[in-house]
Design a protein around this motif. Structure first.
Motif, short mmCIF file in Angstrom:
data_model
loop_
_atom_site.label_atom_id
_atom_site.label_comp_id
_atom_site.label_asym_id
_atom_site.label_seq_id
_atom_site.Cartn_x
_atom_site.Cartn_y
_atom_site.Cartn_z
N LYS A 27 0.85 -1.10 -0.15
CA LYS A 27 -0.23 0.31 -0.19
C LYS A 27 0.86 0.82 0.08
N LEU A 28 0.14 2.07 -0.62
CA LEU A 28 1.10 3.55 -0.65
C LEU A 28 0.36 4.10 0.25
N SER A 29 0.46 5.15 1.51
CA SER A 29 -0.41 6.51 1.90
C SER A 29 -0.73 8.08 0.83
N GLU A 30 -2.02 8.30 1.00
CA GLU A 30 -1.95 9.56 -0.25
C GLU A 30 -0.84 10.59 0.07
N GLN A 31 -0.26 10.62 1.21
CA GLN A 31 0.90 11.50 1.18
C GLN A 31 1.95 11.16 0.23
N GLU A 32 2.13 9.24 1.09
CA GLU A 32 3.50 8.82 -0.66
C GLU A 32 2.66 9.28 -2.11
N VAL A 33 1.36 9.14 -2.47
CA VAL A 33 1.14 9.32 -3.62
C VAL A 33 1.57 10.52 -3.80
N LYS A 34 1.06 11.96 -3.15
CA LYS A 34 1.23 12.77 -3.41
C LYS A 34 2.58 12.98 -3.26
N GLU A 35 3.61 12.50 -2.79
CA GLU A 35 4.81 13.13 -3.56
C GLU A 35 5.88 13.37 -4.31
N LEU A 36 5.34 11.82 -4.55
CA LEU A 36 4.55 11.04 -6.65
C LEU A 36 4.51 12.26 -7.60
N LEU A 37 3.55 12.77 -7.53
CA LEU A 37 2.83 13.22 -8.82
C LEU A 37 3.03 14.78 -8.03
N GLU A 38 3.51 15.40 -6.84
CA GLU A 38 4.36 16.76 -6.82
C GLU A 38 5.71 16.48 -7.89
N ILE A 39 6.43 15.41 -7.72
CA ILE A 39 7.84 15.45 -8.31
C ILE A 39 7.34 15.20 -9.84
N ALA A 40 5.98 14.53 -10.42
CA ALA A 40 5.69 14.45 -12.22
C ALA A 40 5.18 16.09 -11.95
N GLY A 41 4.48 16.64 -11.57
CA GLY A 41 4.32 17.76 -12.34
C GLY A 41 5.59 19.06 -12.31
N ARG A 42 6.83 18.55 -11.98
CA ARG A 42 7.78 19.68 -11.86
C ARG A 42 8.58 18.64 -13.76
N ALA A 43 7.64 18.20 -14.44
CA ALA A 43 7.89 18.47 -15.47
C ALA A 43 8.12 20.04 -16.02
N PRO A 44 9.09 19.43 -17.17
CA PRO A 44 8.64 20.49 -18.20
C PRO A 44 7.41 20.63 -19.06
N SER A 45 7.44 22.04 -20.03
CA SER A 45 5.40 21.77 -20.55
C SER A 45 5.78 22.80 -20.91
N SER A 46 5.35 23.17 -22.07
CA SER A 46 4.67 24.24 -23.12
C SER A 46 4.62 25.94 -22.61
N TRP A 47 5.85 26.62 -22.50
CA TRP A 47 5.19 27.90 -21.84
C TRP A 47 4.66 27.90 -19.98
N ASN A 48 5.40 26.81 -19.34
CA ASN A 48 4.75 26.19 -18.38
C ASN A 48 3.58 25.65 -17.64
N LEU A 49 2.97 26.13 -19.09
CA LEU A 49 0.89 25.56 -19.04
C LEU A 49 1.22 24.65 -18.06
N GLN A 50 1.80 23.16 -17.89
CA GLN A 50 1.73 22.43 -17.09
C GLN A 50 0.18 21.47 -17.58
N HIS A 51 0.12 21.11 -18.20
CA HIS A 51 -0.63 20.44 -19.70
C HIS A 51 -1.25 19.10 -19.01
N TRP A 52 -1.34 18.64 -18.02
CA TRP A 52 -2.55 17.51 -17.15
C TRP A 52 -2.56 17.94 -15.76
N LYS A 53 -3.40 16.38 -15.60
CA LYS A 53 -4.52 16.24 -14.43
C LYS A 53 -4.03 14.93 -14.18
N PHE A 54 -4.08 14.66 -13.25
CA PHE A 54 -4.10 13.39 -12.19
C PHE A 54 -5.14 13.27 -11.96
N VAL A 55 -5.36 11.66 -12.13
CA VAL A 55 -6.59 10.99 -11.84
C VAL A 55 -6.05 10.41 -10.77
#
Length: 217
Positions: A27-55
């Motif tokens: 199992k992963l805690s909600e906090q552990e999942v959020k930590e992974l997604l926070e890092i994922a959200g630091r990926a580069p993106s055109s104009w830094n518009l961050q064209h993603w949403k995570f479900v």
């Protein structure tokens, strides 16, 4: 960068493999999942518009609902979490939220090579207006969301977790079942957890076969 740190990064990249069989008890805690997604959200993106949403699918019932949509690929239920990466077709709507704090902190001086923030804003809006009837919005959504997906898988490996990307799912059924707003399109699923068995060995083309120097003749 120290040679030891370089070696660690090299190991991370080389040891990341796509896993299909996960330990369902891990199992992963909600906090552990959020930590992974926070890092994922630091990926580069055109104009830094961050064209993603995570479900994030952690609830067993939600995973079971996802299972037939993912063509019965059992990793979506056995993994600690399955993340659906969605691409944003209207990422231009993020402009104010992304650049507002920069403007407040730095004023209206040039930013990222533009004469002013307003020039930047205008270029973004013009690109999305012109691309409304073309593949531009979709291409940008997929391209940039894919960068976040790769960063997510590397973040998982850095935390001694395993992952497996999946594109074999019914995107329309996903949208309808999970009430995805028309602003977003499903790009891929990423299962994350602990491998129950090693990933299947794979080979890679030698770099000499994949690189072309200075253009094709």
């Amino acid at each position: 960068m120290s040679s030891a740190l370089q070696a660690d990064y090299s190991t991370l990249f080389r040891e990341r493999h796509s896993v299909r069989h996960f330990d369902a008890s891990h199992k992963l805690s909600e906090q552990e999942v959020k930590e992974l997604l926070e890092i994922a959200g630091r990926a580069p993106s055109s104009w830094n518009l961050q064209h993603w949403k995570f479900v994030a699918f952690t609830d067993p019932a939600a995973k079971e609902t996802l299972l037939p949509i993912a063509n019965g690929q059992k990793q979506v239920v056995d993994a600690s979490v399955t993340i659906a990466i969605l691409g944003d077709l209207e990422a231009n709507r993020n402009t104010e939220a992304v650049y507002g704090p920069v403007i407040q902190a730095d004023g209206e001086d040039s930013y990222a090579g533009y004469h002013s923030h307003q020039v930047l804003f205008t270029q973004i809006e013009e690109a999305y207006a012109a691309g409304a009837s073309s593949s531009y919005r979709r291409d940008e959504a997929i391209r940039n969301a894919s960068l976040a997906a790769m960063q997510l898988m590397l973040a998982a490996k850095a935390k001694d977790l395993d992952s497996g990307p999946m594109v074999g799912f019914d995107a329309d059924a996903f949208v309808n079942t999970f009430h995805v707003p028309p602003r977003y399109i499903p790009v891929l699923l990423v299962a994350i957890g602990k491998a129950a068995r090693p990933a299947r060995p794979t080979t890679r083309f030698p770099v000499e076969q994949t690189v072309v120097w200075n253009g094709f003749e």
